[in-house]
Write a protein that holds these residues in place. Structure first.
Motif: not given
Lengths: 291, 309
Positions: A97, A101, A226, A268, A271, A274-275, A278-279, A291, B57, B59, B102-103, B106-107, B109-110, B112-114, B116-118, B121
């Motif tokens: 992974e 990435l 994204m 905004a 995103y 999206f966040l 994810l959460l 997961r 990782i 970002l 909050v993170t 997360l595993s 990959t998520y 990393v993306i989180f 970056f997204g943050m 945002l």
């Protein structure tokens, strides 16, 4: 009526996102590699369509046909030469992974950099099939409708491929459990490469379609990645129907925020959504597996 | 203390004395280059503190960096400089705690993306706030702490602090817990490590250094806007610097900072259009040729030699 307008805009946007996310869904669902250069490949196809139309007057529809074999080759090549070494080297899934990435980050910058050198950082657009068509009392551009129709057709085709063919069944088996799939004589690596290639083709086709009605720039790829990620994760990885619902939701949220709150906040809102996904729903809106 | 350790301590002290004297020996250009080196040195080392040990990782580097810069832009003229830095550190720590909390589930990959997204945002929200509420995108930074020599000095101290923290982590329970998480989080939990607390603590500590770095260099720009303060490229640069050096040791990231800062400096000067391509190629080279960085490569060689002799 602003609400109806917003809803219609949202639905067409959502259709586009569904289209954009199709390929990533295949790539991540089957090959299990998060391809962060996905949006860049999409924009590359858009730039190609723009250049061919502007320089030689080639119809974007022709470009779209030409993109299919090109993208398939490219996608297969990326998997075979760039990602297979990583798959082989990785001691476990976490390592793969992280490696993939970082590797696709590298690819992202290379593709973006090449496009910046070729066409610069300015916004690009061209006019093709931008004739107004009346739908339900409001007008929509024909190219947007075409994109929406293509999204539906391609979505159905991929769904049929996955659900009704032998290859599709094998692909789904790999998506569920790559290790056990080998026990029933499925060549996981070959199939993953095929899914990766097909995903790249879908990215290319989506790129050409998007270029017909959207102003884009060489650095916009990340945005598409994204959005595709939002759709894929929200819909549930590998779940095509879920992705469509998620894409429509995303389009609607964007249109509603743009109409009723502030156009400056649509990104905004994207995103933030999206966040939140994810959460709170990392397994997707319809996912059951934690997961 | 063994002779070898004493020698290392002496060498490090000597290096810092030399670095402290360095701005006086060169001109304005070398000073600005040195500031860049120090800045990325702090960022990459801080990144390695959390991400190198736990292998998450992140970002979000530039998110914290930008928050620091903006704190200075907003409070810089109202408070005394030490208080501004204190405020920046406090805001950064709070944000890091929030993000960390909050993170945590997360595993890889998520996460990393989180992160970056943050960053995106934050940039969008600041952009919107500045244009809609504050009236103009962009702020002028007028503070007394703007002389290059002073900025350099502060960054040097910050680098010494973050390296000291890294050294201490290497021999503390917390550092051990973090490395265990990096090896296998599940196993760490079974060993009785409070993974949540350890990760949160390390993430916050590392973020505070990033915020402070952003606050210290903010006066250099005199003008900042969200695109400058939250430039996502910086996060990527920090990641590859740390990876090139290697994160197996706390001093590894610094090894990657020196060559890459110089490379990027040359690129910006002579080939600004080819910057992303080279950045991408460096990324790929590191992932394929030096996956564990210079430190990992040297350690591997040492191990091989030890095995053969």
């Amino acid at each position: 009526m602003p609400l109806l307008d917003a809803l219609l805009t949202g639905l067409t946007l959502g259709g586009m996102y569904a289209l954009v996310a199709l390929g990533l869904n295949l790539q991540y669902g089957v090959a299990r590699i998060m391809n962060l250069s996905y949006g860049e490949l999409l924009i590359a196809a858009a730039v190609l369509a723009y250049a061919l139309f502007g320089q030689l007057g080639v119809s974007p529809l022709l470009t779209m046909l030409a993109v299919v074999p090109l993208a398939a080759l490219l996608g297969w090549g990326i998997y075979a030469f760039a990602l297979t070494p990583l798959v082989r080297r990785a001691p476990d899934r976490d390592a793969l992974e992280a490696d993939s990435l970082l590797g696709t980050f590298g690819l992202l910058f290379v593709v973006q950099g090449v496009m910046l050198v070729l066409v610069g950082g300015s916004y690009l657009s061209y006019s093709f099939l931008s004739v107004p068509v009346g739908v339900l009392g409001t007008t929509v551009a024909a190219n947007r409708l075409l994109a929406l129709a293509m999204a539906v057709v391609l979505g159905l085709a991929v769904w049929l491929l996955l659900m009704r063919t032998r290859v599709g069944t094998a692909i789904r088996a790999v998506a569920v459990d790559p290790v056990s799939a080998q026990l029933v004589a499925i060549d996981v690596r070959q199939l993953a490469a095929a899914a990766f290639a097909l995903g790249t083709v879908l990215a290319g086709v989506a790129g050409v379609l998007v270029s017909m009605f959207l102003t884009f720039s060489a650095t916009m790829g990340v945005l598409f990645t994204m959005k595709a990620l939002i759709v894929v994760i929200m819909g549930g990885i590998g779940n095509m129907a879920g992705a469509v619902v998620a894409a429509l939701m995303l389009g609607l949220v964007e249109a509603l925020v743009g109409t009723f709150i502030d156009p400056g906040l649509t990104l905004a809102a994207n995103y933030a959504l999206f966040l939140a996904v994810l959460l709170f729903r990392p397994a997707g809106l319809f996912g059951k597996v934690a997961r | 203390m063994s002779p070898r350790q004493a020698f290392a301590a002496l060498a490090v002290a000597g290096a810092f004395v030399l670095l402290a004297l360095a701005p006086g020996l060169g001109n304005d250009y070398t000073t600005s280059l040195l500031i860049n080196l120090m800045l990325y040195g702090v960022l990459a080392t801080a990144w390695g503190l959390f991400c190198g040990t736990t292998r998450y990782i992140s970002l979000a580097t530039v998110a914290f960096f930008g928050v620091g810069s903006y704190t200075v832009a907003v409070l810089g003229e109202r408070l005394a400089w030490p208080l501004v830095l204190l405020a920046a550190a406090a805001i950064g720590a709070l944000l890091a705690l929030l993000v960390g909390l909050v993170t945590l589930r997360l595993s890889g990959t998520y996460f990393v993306i989180f992160t970056f997204g943050m960053t995106e945002l934050l940039r969008q929200v600041v952009n919107w706030y500045e244009s809609k509420v504050a009236g103009s995108v962009g702020r002028y930074v007028f503070v007394d702490a703007a002389s290059p020599g002073f900025i350099y000095g502060q960054l040097l101290v910050l680098l010494a602090l973050v390296l000291a923290l890294g050294w201490w982590l290497g021999r503390s329970r917390l550092g051990f817990a973090l490395r265990l998480i990096g090896e296998d989080e599940q196993a760490a939990r079974h060993c009785g490590v409070d993974t949540t607390r350890s990760k949160l603590l390390a993430f916050t500590l590392s973020s505070v250094f990033m915020v402070l770095a952003g606050a210290i260099v903010a006066p250099r720009w005199t003008y900042i806007d969200p695109a400058i303060a939250f430039n996502a490229i910086v996060s990527f640069q920090v990641v590859i610097m740390a990876l090139l050096g290697g994160t197996a040791r706390f001093w590894g990231p610094v090894l990657g900072v020196v060559p890459l800062v110089l490379l990027f400096e040359l690129l910006v000067k002579y080939f600004p259009n080819h910057f992303p391509i080279v950045l991408g190629v460096v990324f790929l080279l590191i992932v394929y040729a030096l996956p564990r960085g210079v430190v990992g490569w040297v350690m591997e060689r040492g191990r091989r030699r030890g095995a053969s002799s």
